[in-house]
Design a protein around this motif. Structure first.
Motif, PDB file in Angstrom:
ATOM      1  N   GLU A   1       0.808  -1.337  -0.040  1.00 26.43           N
ATOM      2  CA  GLU A   1      -0.009   0.084  -0.070  1.00 26.43           C
ATOM      3  C   GLU A   1       0.916   1.221  -0.034  1.00 26.43           C
ATOM      4  OE1 GLU A   1      -2.536   0.256   3.301  1.00 26.43           O
ATOM      5  OE2 GLU A   1      -1.236   0.102   4.768  1.00 26.43           O
ATOM      6  N   LYS A   2       2.079   1.207   0.174  1.00 28.71           N
ATOM      7  CA  LYS A   2       2.836   2.454   0.003  1.00 28.71           C
ATOM      8  C   LYS A   2       4.553   2.053  -0.205  1.00 28.71           C
ATOM      9  CE  LYS A   2       4.228   6.842   2.521  1.00 28.71           C
ATOM     10  NZ  LYS A   2       3.863   7.540   3.824  1.00 28.71           N
ATOM     11  N   ILE A   3       5.217   2.537  -0.899  1.00 34.41           N
ATOM     12  CA  ILE A   3       6.658   2.353  -1.328  1.00 34.41           C
ATOM     13  C   ILE A   3       7.149   3.910  -1.372  1.00 34.41           C
ATOM     14  CG2 ILE A   3       8.043   1.629  -2.970  1.00 34.41           C
ATOM     15  CD1 ILE A   3       5.980  -0.119  -4.109  1.00 34.41           C
ATOM     16  N   THR A   4       8.281   4.000  -0.560  1.00 36.05           N
ATOM     17  CA  THR A   4       9.077   5.168  -1.013  1.00 36.05           C
ATOM     18  C   THR A   4      10.439   4.942  -1.426  1.00 36.05           C
ATOM     19  OG1 THR A   4       9.803   5.328   1.628  1.00 36.05           O
ATOM     20  CG2 THR A   4       7.628   6.197   1.064  1.00 36.05           C
ATOM     21  N   LEU A   5      11.066   5.781  -2.090  1.00 31.54           N
ATOM     22  CA  LEU A   5      12.349   5.389  -2.650  1.00 31.54           C
ATOM     23  C   LEU A   5      13.048   6.933  -2.172  1.00 31.54           C
ATOM     24  CD1 LEU A   5      14.627   3.789  -4.053  1.00 31.54           C
ATOM     25  CD2 LEU A   5      13.708   5.201  -6.179  1.00 31.54           C
ATOM     26  N   ALA A   6      14.347   6.780  -1.422  1.00 31.80           N
ATOM     27  CA  ALA A   6      14.883   7.899  -0.831  1.00 31.80           C
ATOM     28  C   ALA A   6      16.408   7.983  -0.810  1.00 31.80           C
ATOM     29  CB  ALA A   6      14.517   7.928   0.786  1.00 31.80           C
ATOM     30  N   GLN A   7      17.006   9.049  -0.897  1.00 26.84           N
ATOM     31  CA  GLN A   7      18.393   9.315  -0.954  1.00 26.84           C
ATOM     32  C   GLN A   7      18.880   8.806   0.500  1.00 26.84           C
ATOM     33  OE1 GLN A   7      17.966  13.079  -3.828  1.00 26.84           O
ATOM     34  NE2 GLN A   7      19.162  13.273  -1.860  1.00 26.84           N
ATOM     35  N   THR A   8      20.202   8.796   0.647  1.00 26.96           N
ATOM     36  CA  THR A   8      20.858   8.133   1.733  1.00 26.96           C
ATOM     37  C   THR A   8      20.683   9.299   2.911  1.00 26.96           C
ATOM     38  OG1 THR A   8      22.936   8.820   0.790  1.00 26.96           O
ATOM     39  CG2 THR A   8      22.462   6.450   0.800  1.00 26.96           C
ATOM     40  N   ASP A   9      20.549  10.501   2.391  1.00 24.74           N
ATOM     41  CA  ASP A   9      20.669  11.452   3.374  1.00 24.74           C
ATOM     42  C   ASP A   9      18.963  11.492   3.849  1.00 24.74           C
ATOM     43  OD1 ASP A   9      19.002  12.666   1.306  1.00 24.74           O
ATOM     44  OD2 ASP A   9      20.402  14.509   1.104  1.00 24.74           O
ATOM     45  N   GLY A  10      18.026  10.932   3.380  1.00 24.78           N
ATOM     46  CA  GLY A  10      16.714  10.825   3.732  1.00 24.78           C
ATOM     47  C   GLY A  10      15.750  11.489   2.985  1.00 24.78           C
ATOM     48  N   LYS A  11      16.202  12.341   2.059  1.00 17.95           N
ATOM     49  CA  LYS A  11      15.230  13.104   1.258  1.00 17.95           C
ATOM     50  C   LYS A  11      14.494  12.069   0.011  1.00 17.95           C
ATOM     51  CE  LYS A  11      15.347  17.155  -1.824  1.00 17.95           C
ATOM     52  NZ  LYS A  11      16.282  17.980  -2.773  1.00 17.95           N
ATOM     53  N   THR A  12      13.058  12.227   0.088  1.00 14.98           N
ATOM     54  CA  THR A  12      12.407  11.226  -0.555  1.00 14.98           C
ATOM     55  C   THR A  12      12.572  11.472  -1.940  1.00 14.98           C
ATOM     56  OG1 THR A  12      10.989  11.044   1.350  1.00 14.98           O
ATOM     57  CG2 THR A  12       9.822  10.348  -0.756  1.00 14.98           C
ATOM     58  N   ALA A  13      12.592  10.640  -2.910  1.00 17.71           N
ATOM     59  CA  ALA A  13      12.548  10.861  -4.110  1.00 17.71           C
ATOM     60  C   ALA A  13      11.222  10.864  -4.755  1.00 17.71           C
ATOM     61  CB  ALA A  13      13.597  10.000  -5.154  1.00 17.71           C
ATOM     62  N   LEU A  14      10.772   9.791  -4.444  1.00 15.82           N
ATOM     63  CA  LEU A  14       9.165   9.603  -4.648  1.00 15.82           C
ATOM     64  C   LEU A  14       8.381   8.581  -3.822  1.00 15.82           C
ATOM     65  CD1 LEU A  14       8.965   6.248  -6.046  1.00 15.82           C
ATOM     66  CD2 LEU A  14      10.489   7.373  -7.543  1.00 15.82           C
ATOM     67  N   THR A  15       7.182   8.721  -3.986  1.00 10.42           N
ATOM     68  CA  THR A  15       6.286   8.092  -3.303  1.00 10.42           C
ATOM     69  C   THR A  15       5.154   7.042  -4.141  1.00 10.42           C
ATOM     70  OG1 THR A  15       6.430   9.397  -1.362  1.00 10.42           O
ATOM     71  CG2 THR A  15       4.615   7.783  -1.029  1.00 10.42           C
ATOM     72  N   LEU A  16       5.041   6.117  -3.668  1.00  7.10           N
ATOM     73  CA  LEU A  16       4.188   5.126  -4.411  1.00  7.10           C
ATOM     74  C   LEU A  16       2.762   4.611  -3.445  1.00  7.10           C
ATOM     75  CD1 LEU A  16       6.163   3.150  -6.843  1.00  7.10           C
ATOM     76  CD2 LEU A  16       5.300   5.402  -7.483  1.00  7.10           C
ATOM     77  N   GLU A  17       1.804   4.829  -3.915  1.00 12.03           N
ATOM     78  CA  GLU A  17       0.466   3.960  -3.324  1.00 12.03           C
ATOM     79  C   GLU A  17       0.059   2.981  -4.170  1.00 12.03           C
ATOM     80  OE1 GLU A  17      -1.995   6.784  -1.496  1.00 12.03           O
ATOM     81  OE2 GLU A  17      -0.529   7.953  -0.504  1.00 12.03           O
ATOM     82  N   PRO A  18       0.413   1.667  -4.119  1.00 10.68           N
ATOM     83  CA  PRO A  18      -0.467   0.748  -5.297  1.00 10.68           C
ATOM     84  C   PRO A  18      -1.495   0.214  -4.550  1.00 10.68           C
ATOM     85  CG  PRO A  18       2.016  -0.081  -4.264  1.00 10.68           C
ATOM     86  CD  PRO A  18       1.626   1.079  -3.518  1.00 10.68           C
ATOM     87  N   PHE A  19      -2.612   0.048  -5.529  1.00 16.03           N
ATOM     88  CA  PHE A  19      -3.815  -0.484  -5.211  1.00 16.03           C
ATOM     89  C   PHE A  19      -3.841  -1.808  -5.962  1.00 16.03           C
ATOM     90  CE2 PHE A  19      -4.165   4.035  -4.934  1.00 16.03           C
ATOM     91  CZ  PHE A  19      -4.669   4.192  -3.839  1.00 16.03           C
ATOM     92  N   GLU A  20      -4.901  -2.649  -5.596  1.00 13.88           N
ATOM     93  CA  GLU A  20      -5.272  -4.106  -5.748  1.00 13.88           C
ATOM     94  C   GLU A  20      -4.885  -4.568  -7.357  1.00 13.88           C
ATOM     95  OE1 GLU A  20      -8.557  -3.238  -2.680  1.00 13.88           O
ATOM     96  OE2 GLU A  20      -7.383  -2.070  -4.207  1.00 13.88           O
ATOM     97  N   PRO A  21      -5.127  -3.549  -8.232  1.00 16.57           N
ATOM     98  CA  PRO A  21      -4.809  -4.064  -9.736  1.00 16.57           C
ATOM     99  C   PRO A  21      -3.423  -3.959 -10.243  1.00 16.57           C
ATOM    100  CG  PRO A  21      -6.552  -2.530  -9.400  1.00 16.57           C
ATOM    101  CD  PRO A  21      -6.022  -2.352  -8.513  1.00 16.57           C
ATOM    102  N   ILE A  22      -2.630  -3.607  -9.308  1.00 16.53           N
ATOM    103  CA  ILE A  22      -0.896  -3.626  -9.588  1.00 16.53           C
ATOM    104  C   ILE A  22      -0.687  -5.346  -9.709  1.00 16.53           C
ATOM    105  CG2 ILE A  22       1.250  -3.391  -8.797  1.00 16.53           C
ATOM    106  CD1 ILE A  22       0.343  -0.895 -10.226  1.00 16.53           C
TER     107      ILE A  22
END
Length: 252
Positions: free
Chosen positions: A196-217
């Protein structure tokens, strides 16, 4: 007269959106579900159909459980989120993508129950910018159990993460997979269970992107994204609907 007045007052109380929102624009894809999708997801902001929002997908899906889709947005600024949905899916909402420090580009696979428009709606300060494409599908993608459920192997791989960065590329790119059955809850005897939630972040903690997948993925989802700030290592965090947390690193 009292009854008539009461009915009129009740109508105003329960239907404020009828007065607050403009009607949706005419749908270039001519879907009978467009007004429903508009009311479900988009009617709090102005909506325009926009060629800057591009969707690449096959005209006809070879496998309804794994339909490849790429969403690419060019020429729009101040992007707050991208919402992807499929009009005729029993669970139409597919993915919410927040490109914090990433390009508005994403590739993934989804499940389709039948032929449907697949749309991406991009929210900016001026409203929703919508693009879409019809995809033909033979059906059953949302109501069949995942392969992992059928073979009984999903528990042994749950949460495993694989991925890679291409920091030298312009723009930089990341591709990653998280092993998960992504159960829709529509297969007999199998409850809803998905990331339901995926985050990809830099090593300094800064978020590059956020994904919220739902059932059809699709099962064991693979995502391809493009980054605005090249990194040689990035941190991936995910959580599913059962509260399981998964963490991994992507490296060049």
């Amino acid at each position: 007269m009292r009854l008539k007045h009461a009915i009129s007052l009740l109508f105003l109380l329960i239907s404020p959106t009828l007065w607050a929102n403009s009607p949706p624009p005419d749908d270039p894809l001519k879907s009978v579900q467009w007004v429903t999708m508009y009311n479900l997801f988009l009617n709090k902001h102005p909506v325009i159909f926009d060629n800057h929002v591009q969707i690449i997908a096959p005209d006809s899906a070879e496998d309804s459980m794994h339909v490849p889709v790429v969403v690419n947005v060019d020429g729009l600024n101040d992007i707050q989120e991208i919402l992807i949905f499929a009009d005729f899916n029993p669970l139409p909402k597919v993915l919410r993508f927040i490109p914090n420090n990433a390009r508005p580009y994403i590739g993934f696979r989804l499940k389709l129950q039948q032929a449907t428009p697949v749309r991406a709606a991009v929210l900016t300060s001026t409203g929703w910018h919508v693009g879409g494409i019809w995809v033909d599908a033979t059906g059953g993608g949302c109501t069949l159990p995942s392969t992992g459920r059928t073979t009984g192997t999903w528990e042994t791989t749950l949460g495993q993460i694989r991925g890679r960065l291409w920091a030298e590329r312009t723009p930089a790119r990341a591709k990653f997979q998280i092993m998960h059955p992504m159960d829709t809850g529509l297969a007999k005897g199998i409850p809803t269970f998905h990331l339901e939630k995926i985050t990809l972040a830099q090593t300094d903690g800064k978020t590059a992107l956020t994904l919220e997948p739902f059932e059809p993925i699709s099962e064991n989802p693979i995502f391809t994204v493009e980054l605005t700030t090249p990194q040689t290592t990035m941190i991936l965090n995910a959580i599913d609907t059962n509260g399981n947390e998964f963490k991994g690193e992507l490296k060049q």
